[in-house]
Design a protein around this motif. Structure first.
Motif, short mmCIF file in Angstrom:
data_model
loop_
_atom_site.label_atom_id
_atom_site.label_comp_id
_atom_site.label_asym_id
_atom_site.label_seq_id
_atom_site.Cartn_x
_atom_site.Cartn_y
_atom_site.Cartn_z
N TRP A 1 8.98 -40.71 3.82
CA TRP A 1 9.67 -39.28 4.27
C TRP A 1 9.57 -38.63 2.99
CZ3 TRP A 1 14.85 -37.14 3.45
CH2 TRP A 1 15.40 -36.48 5.09
N GLN A 2 9.79 -37.89 3.50
CA GLN A 2 9.88 -35.83 2.87
C GLN A 2 10.58 -34.85 3.25
OE1 GLN A 2 5.80 -34.83 2.28
NE2 GLN A 2 4.88 -36.54 1.82
N PHE A 3 12.02 -34.40 2.10
CA PHE A 3 12.80 -33.30 3.26
C PHE A 3 12.58 -32.41 1.88
CE2 PHE A 3 16.21 -30.65 2.18
CZ PHE A 3 16.80 -30.73 2.57
N PHE A 4 11.56 -31.54 1.45
CA PHE A 4 11.01 -30.59 1.16
C PHE A 4 13.17 -29.10 1.18
CE2 PHE A 4 7.29 -31.68 2.64
CZ PHE A 4 6.73 -32.46 1.53
N GLY A 5 12.96 -29.01 -0.08
CA GLY A 5 14.44 -27.34 -0.07
C GLY A 5 13.75 -26.72 -0.85
N ARG A 6 15.09 -25.47 -0.74
CA ARG A 6 14.34 -24.47 -1.58
C ARG A 6 13.80 -24.05 -2.84
NH1 ARG A 6 19.39 -24.03 1.00
NH2 ARG A 6 20.76 -23.82 -0.77
N GLU A 7 13.76 -25.31 -3.52
CA GLU A 7 14.46 -25.47 -5.15
C GLU A 7 13.62 -27.33 -5.49
OE1 GLU A 7 15.21 -23.88 -9.37
OE2 GLU A 7 15.98 -23.34 -7.88
N TYR A 8 14.13 -27.43 -4.77
CA TYR A 8 14.14 -28.90 -5.04
C TYR A 8 13.44 -29.85 -3.77
CZ TYR A 8 15.92 -29.18 -9.60
OH TYR A 8 16.16 -28.48 -11.15
N SER A 9 11.98 -30.96 -4.20
CA SER A 9 12.13 -31.60 -2.91
C SER A 9 12.79 -33.22 -3.37
CB SER A 9 10.77 -32.02 -3.22
OG SER A 9 10.77 -30.52 -1.98
N LEU A 10 13.17 -34.05 -1.89
CA LEU A 10 13.85 -35.59 -2.37
C LEU A 10 12.14 -35.67 -1.58
CD1 LEU A 10 16.49 -37.30 -1.82
CD2 LEU A 10 14.62 -37.72 0.34
N LEU A 11 11.84 -36.74 -1.90
CA LEU A 11 10.06 -38.13 -2.04
C LEU A 11 11.23 -40.17 -1.73
CD1 LEU A 11 7.53 -35.80 -3.86
CD2 LEU A 11 8.27 -35.27 -1.49
N VAL A 12 10.53 -40.45 -0.42
CA VAL A 12 11.18 -41.31 0.00
C VAL A 12 9.82 -42.50 -0.62
CG1 VAL A 12 12.40 -43.55 0.98
CG2 VAL A 12 13.55 -41.20 0.48
N GLN A 13 9.82 -43.78 -0.57
CA GLN A 13 8.44 -44.42 -1.02
C GLN A 13 8.80 -45.67 -0.93
OE1 GLN A 13 5.27 -43.41 -3.63
NE2 GLN A 13 3.50 -43.96 -1.61
N ARG A 14 8.30 -46.32 0.06
CA ARG A 14 9.10 -48.02 -0.35
C ARG A 14 10.71 -48.50 -1.11
NH1 ARG A 14 3.71 -51.68 -1.64
NH2 ARG A 14 2.62 -50.15 -0.39
N GLN A 15 11.43 -47.45 -0.83
CA GLN A 15 13.00 -47.28 -0.50
C GLN A 15 13.08 -46.94 -2.12
OE1 GLN A 15 15.35 -48.75 1.67
NE2 GLN A 15 13.87 -48.57 2.76
N GLU A 16 11.94 -46.05 -2.57
CA GLU A 16 12.83 -45.36 -3.95
C GLU A 16 12.83 -43.81 -3.27
OE1 GLU A 16 13.60 -46.77 -7.30
OE2 GLU A 16 13.25 -48.74 -6.57
#
Length: 125
Positions: free
Chosen positions: A56-71
């Motif tokens: 899953w990915q959340f793209f923010g204005r300056e930072y983004s959050l990426l989830v892969q295999r619970q990490e």
């Protein structure tokens, strides 16, 4: 993950303080969601719905959050390569500032959910 929640009565501002290795996560949470308890709910709901091998990915204005295999990986958008990720057009044209000390953080999904719930509870006080 170590964290501290603070409330400055003079400025009436909430502050989240994380260890230095989690600086990117701290900035991501403060920059994207600010100090509004309700703004975190959509992120929490999406993260709780992930299965063990789901990405899953959340793209923010300056930072983004990426989830892969619970990490979870929080990274400054300048680190995202267009070869690995499909960036929204807004990010490709954004004027982003690069600070080498705040570029990337990693943590487990369970730890992030605990932090988010505790921070959300603190904001309601």
């Amino acid at each position: 993950m170590e964290y501290e929640f603070l409330y400055d009565r003079d400025s009436r501002r909430y502050r989240l303080s994380l260890a230095s290795e989690q600086a990117a996560l701290q900035h991501f949470l403060m920059d994207e969601f600010e100090h509004n308890k309700a703004s975190y709910q959509q992120l929490i709901t999406a993260l709780r719905a992930l299965t063990a091998y789901q990405e899953w990915q959340f793209f923010g204005r300056e930072y983004s959050l990426l989830v892969q295999r619970q990490e979870v990986r929080i990274c400054h958008n300048t680190l995202l390569s267009s070869e690995q990720f499909q960036l929204p057009e807004l990010l490709e044209d954004a004027d982003l500032q690069l600070d080498e000390h705040l570029l990337e953080s990693e943590c487990g999904l369970a730890d992030l959910l605990l932090l988010l719930q505790a921070w959300q509870d603190f904001l309601s006080n």
